[in-house]
Motif scaffolding. Structure first.
Motif, PDB file in Angstrom:
ATOM      1  N   ASP A 158     122.138  76.301 -87.739  1.00 53.42           N
ATOM      2  CA  ASP A 158     122.109  77.694 -88.168  1.00 53.42           C
ATOM      3  C   ASP A 158     120.685  78.201 -88.358  1.00 53.42           C
ATOM      4  OD1 ASP A 158     124.843  77.643 -88.130  1.00 53.42           O
ATOM      5  OD2 ASP A 158     125.078  77.420 -90.295  1.00 53.42           O
ATOM      6  N   ALA A 159     119.774  77.279 -88.687  1.00 52.75           N
ATOM      7  CA  ALA A 159     118.369  77.653 -88.862  1.00 52.75           C
ATOM      8  C   ALA A 159     117.639  77.767 -87.530  1.00 52.75           C
ATOM      9  CB  ALA A 159     117.667  76.635 -89.756  1.00 52.75           C
ATOM     10  N   GLY A 160     118.332  77.491 -86.434  1.00 53.58           N
ATOM     11  CA  GLY A 160     117.729  77.623 -85.111  1.00 53.58           C
ATOM     12  C   GLY A 160     116.782  76.500 -84.756  1.00 53.58           C
ATOM     13  N   LYS A 161     116.965  75.324 -85.382  1.00 46.93           N
ATOM     14  CA  LYS A 161     116.081  74.196 -85.097  1.00 46.93           C
ATOM     15  C   LYS A 161     116.401  73.599 -83.728  1.00 46.93           C
ATOM     16  CE  LYS A 161     113.776  74.655 -88.773  1.00 46.93           C
ATOM     17  NZ  LYS A 161     112.392  75.173 -88.672  1.00 46.93           N
ATOM     18  N   PRO A 162     115.421  72.944 -83.099  1.00 43.82           N
ATOM     19  CA  PRO A 162     115.648  72.334 -81.782  1.00 43.82           C
ATOM     20  C   PRO A 162     116.807  71.345 -81.804  1.00 43.82           C
ATOM     21  CG  PRO A 162     113.309  72.312 -82.339  1.00 43.82           C
ATOM     22  CD  PRO A 162     114.035  72.755 -83.575  1.00 43.82           C
ATOM     23  N   ASP A 163     117.379  71.102 -80.643  1.00 43.12           N
ATOM     24  CA  ASP A 163     118.565  70.246 -80.602  1.00 43.12           C
ATOM     25  C   ASP A 163     118.279  68.828 -81.075  1.00 43.12           C
ATOM     26  OD1 ASP A 163     117.142  69.376 -78.383  1.00 43.12           O
ATOM     27  OD2 ASP A 163     118.732  69.810 -76.923  1.00 43.12           O
ATOM     28  N   TRP A 164     117.040  68.342 -80.911  1.00 43.88           N
ATOM     29  CA  TRP A 164     116.744  66.985 -81.376  1.00 43.88           C
ATOM     30  C   TRP A 164     116.734  66.910 -82.907  1.00 43.88           C
ATOM     31  CZ3 TRP A 164     112.326  66.624 -84.281  1.00 43.88           C
ATOM     32  CH2 TRP A 164     111.326  67.570 -84.068  1.00 43.88           C
ATOM     33  N   VAL A 165     116.379  68.004 -83.584  1.00 39.10           N
ATOM     34  CA  VAL A 165     116.486  68.040 -85.040  1.00 39.10           C
ATOM     35  C   VAL A 165     117.960  68.013 -85.436  1.00 39.10           C
ATOM     36  CG1 VAL A 165     116.008  69.357 -87.140  1.00 39.10           C
ATOM     37  CG2 VAL A 165     114.316  69.286 -85.297  1.00 39.10           C
ATOM     38  N   GLN A 166     118.783  68.750 -84.707  1.00 39.56           N
ATOM     39  CA  GLN A 166     120.216  68.797 -85.009  1.00 39.56           C
ATOM     40  C   GLN A 166     120.864  67.419 -84.843  1.00 39.56           C
ATOM     41  OE1 GLN A 166     122.272  72.109 -83.016  1.00 39.56           O
ATOM     42  NE2 GLN A 166     120.302  73.133 -82.794  1.00 39.56           N
ATOM     43  N   VAL A 167     120.482  66.694 -83.799  1.00 39.34           N
ATOM     44  CA  VAL A 167     121.110  65.388 -83.585  1.00 39.34           C
ATOM     45  C   VAL A 167     120.632  64.389 -84.636  1.00 39.34           C
ATOM     46  CG1 VAL A 167     119.492  64.268 -81.965  1.00 39.34           C
ATOM     47  CG2 VAL A 167     121.941  63.875 -81.741  1.00 39.34           C
ATOM     48  N   VAL A 168     119.365  64.482 -85.052  1.00 41.11           N
ATOM     49  CA  VAL A 168     118.894  63.620 -86.144  1.00 41.11           C
ATOM     50  C   VAL A 168     119.634  63.972 -87.434  1.00 41.11           C
ATOM     51  CG1 VAL A 168     116.923  63.025 -87.605  1.00 41.11           C
ATOM     52  CG2 VAL A 168     116.640  63.156 -85.129  1.00 41.11           C
ATOM     53  N   ALA A 169     119.842  65.265 -87.678  1.00 40.84           N
ATOM     54  CA  ALA A 169     120.588  65.692 -88.865  1.00 40.84           C
ATOM     55  C   ALA A 169     122.007  65.133 -88.849  1.00 40.84           C
ATOM     56  CB  ALA A 169     120.617  67.215 -88.944  1.00 40.84           C
ATOM     57  N   ARG A 277     108.649  61.826 -81.720  1.00 39.23           N
ATOM     58  CA  ARG A 277     108.183  61.035 -82.860  1.00 39.23           C
ATOM     59  C   ARG A 277     108.432  61.734 -84.190  1.00 39.23           C
ATOM     60  NH1 ARG A 277     102.458  61.926 -84.061  1.00 39.23           N
ATOM     61  NH2 ARG A 277     102.310  59.713 -84.600  1.00 39.23           N
ATOM     62  N   GLU A 278     108.434  63.079 -84.189  1.00 38.45           N
ATOM     63  CA  GLU A 278     108.767  63.795 -85.430  1.00 38.45           C
ATOM     64  C   GLU A 278     110.203  63.504 -85.848  1.00 38.45           C
ATOM     65  OE1 GLU A 278     105.478  66.005 -83.389  1.00 38.45           O
ATOM     66  OE2 GLU A 278     107.403  65.144 -82.777  1.00 38.45           O
ATOM     67  N   GLY A 279     111.113  63.427 -84.867  1.00 39.11           N
ATOM     68  CA  GLY A 279     112.505  63.104 -85.169  1.00 39.11           C
ATOM     69  C   GLY A 279     112.652  61.680 -85.674  1.00 39.11           C
ATOM     70  N   LEU A 280     111.881  60.745 -85.089  1.00 38.05           N
ATOM     71  CA  LEU A 280     111.900  59.372 -85.572  1.00 38.05           C
ATOM     72  C   LEU A 280     111.383  59.293 -87.002  1.00 38.05           C
ATOM     73  CD1 LEU A 280     110.620  57.481 -82.394  1.00 38.05           C
ATOM     74  CD2 LEU A 280     112.980  57.750 -83.164  1.00 38.05           C
ATOM     75  N   ALA A 281     110.370  60.104 -87.317  1.00 39.18           N
ATOM     76  CA  ALA A 281     109.849  60.138 -88.686  1.00 39.18           C
ATOM     77  C   ALA A 281     110.902  60.662 -89.662  1.00 39.18           C
ATOM     78  CB  ALA A 281     108.585  60.999 -88.749  1.00 39.18           C
ATOM     79  N   MET A 282     111.656  61.675 -89.244  1.00 44.86           N
ATOM     80  CA  MET A 282     112.734  62.194 -90.096  1.00 44.86           C
ATOM     81  C   MET A 282     113.763  61.105 -90.380  1.00 44.86           C
ATOM     82  SD  MET A 282     113.275  65.839 -88.163  1.00 44.86           S
ATOM     83  CE  MET A 282     111.957  67.050 -88.045  1.00 44.86           C
ATOM     84  N   ALA A 283     114.073  60.311 -89.353  1.00 43.27           N
ATOM     85  CA  ALA A 283     115.028  59.233 -89.523  1.00 43.27           C
ATOM     86  C   ALA A 283     114.504  58.184 -90.499  1.00 43.27           C
ATOM     87  CB  ALA A 283     115.341  58.581 -88.177  1.00 43.27           C
TER      88      ALA A 283
END
Length: 351
Positions: A158-169, A277-283
């Protein structure tokens, strides 16, 4: 007379059933009215309502509301551990976590789990495995972790984040499925979860005062070690986040799981996109609150680490502030997120 009595009894039963049906209809109508009234109140107060819809159940019937999930309480009320002392599951969790999570323990868990030879299954099968798992360390929700992951994914979308953020979420807590092959003796069961969930910290380094319930830090055996409990421990200043070892849990497992399966798919020529790598950091760091919510480890940062921590901090707003009572519909979520799961994590994966 007997026939008349039977007829009267049948009429009374029919009338009772009709009254019950009307009461159920009134109750459902009142629930819908309250939900819609709440939405109109939000709109009147200036809240933007998202046009996309997700479904959830009210009294067993599908009911659709905008996908933005309201938290139901002020943001300052989240992560309030002031009442979690004494004989509470949250306090016991952190008491055990500080007592047993040492550098040696974290390394033993990494050796146990990072062969990724326990299961082969899809992301959706892994989510299904968490149907009944409730995080014992979390003071903000008693809903199954699967629900929280759906809430987080929808908020990122809903916040319009990239799809890789959504899949990490969508998968950020999925590593808690280690309970399937773990044990309570190692803090990886359903009763004892101190090596599955909870705020993490850097092991091999003095525990920071920024940890919640920091008075429990003294329980950790490493704090009495002349190397591990002093200065920068086993690390050199500026060594970088990647070189650090963390109290073991679902974050570290997921991080290593993503790296392992990315390498496997690349070697096998499986079509997919790599999570940046930002998505890996979130994980890896989303439960490491001393990393993203304080400056406890800044002396260990290398070039580029501050930017990664900033990405984790932004992700945290989707992780923390979505723990609401509204339950997104799982079947709808499987449709909404099917394409991005297939893009980044297709087919059966090694767990």
């Amino acid at each position: 007379q007997q026939q008349q009595q039977q007829q009267q009894q049948q009429q009374q039963q029919q009338q009772q059933q009709q009254r019950q049906q009307r009461q159920q209809q009134y109750s459902m109508a009142a629930t819908r009215f309250a939900a819609l009234a709440g939405l109109f109140a939000l709109a009147y107060a200036g809240h933007e309502l998202i046009a996309d819809e997700v479904g959830f159940d009210i009294d067993g019937e599908a009911f659709h509301l905008p996908a933005q999930i309201e938290t139901g309480k002020p943001e300052n009320d989240f992560r309030d551990y002031s009442g979690n002392r004494g004989n509470t599951s949250v306090f016991r969790h952190y008491h055990d976590m500080r007592s047993f999570q040492t550098l040696a323990f974290a390394r033993r868990m990494a050796e146990k789990h990072h062969g990724f030879d326990h299961r082969r299954m899809t992301v959706w099968a892994a989510l299904d495995a968490l149907d009944d798992y409730v995080d014992a360390s979390d003071p903000d929700t008693s809903l199954p972790n699967k629900v929280h992951m759906l809430q987080t994914a929808y908020r990122a979308r809903d916040a319009g984040k990239p799809d890789w953020v959504q899949v990490v979420a969508l998968i950020h807590d999925i590593g808690k499925l280690m309970f399937l092959w773990g044990s309570d003796a190692d803090g990886q069961g359903l009763e004892h979860q101190y090596a599955l969930a909870g705020d993490t910290w850097v092991v091999g380094h003095p525990l920071p005062d920024e940890l919640i319930l920091s008075d429990l830090n003294a329980l950790n055996p490493d704090m009495a070690d002349p190397v591990l409990g002093a200065g920068t421990g086993i690390y050199e200043p500026g060594c970088g986040l990647e070189r650090l070892e963390f109290a073991y849990g679902h974050d570290e497992y997921l991080y290593r799981f993503l790296i392992h399966n990315e390498a496997r798919m690349a070697a096998a020529g499986v079509p997919h996109a790599a999570i940046p790598r930002e998505g890996l950091a979130m994980a890896r760091y989303h439960s490491a609150y001393p990393v993203h919510s304080s400056s406890a480890y800044e002396h260990l940062y290398a070039a580029g680490d501050a930017e990664l921590v900033a990405a984790v901090r932004e992700f945290n707003q989707f992780d923390l502030y979505t723990k609401a009572d509204a339950v997104p519909d799982y079947e709808s979520a499987k449709v909404d997120f099917a394409a991005i799961v297939e893009k980044y994590l297709p087919g059966e994966l090694e767990w």
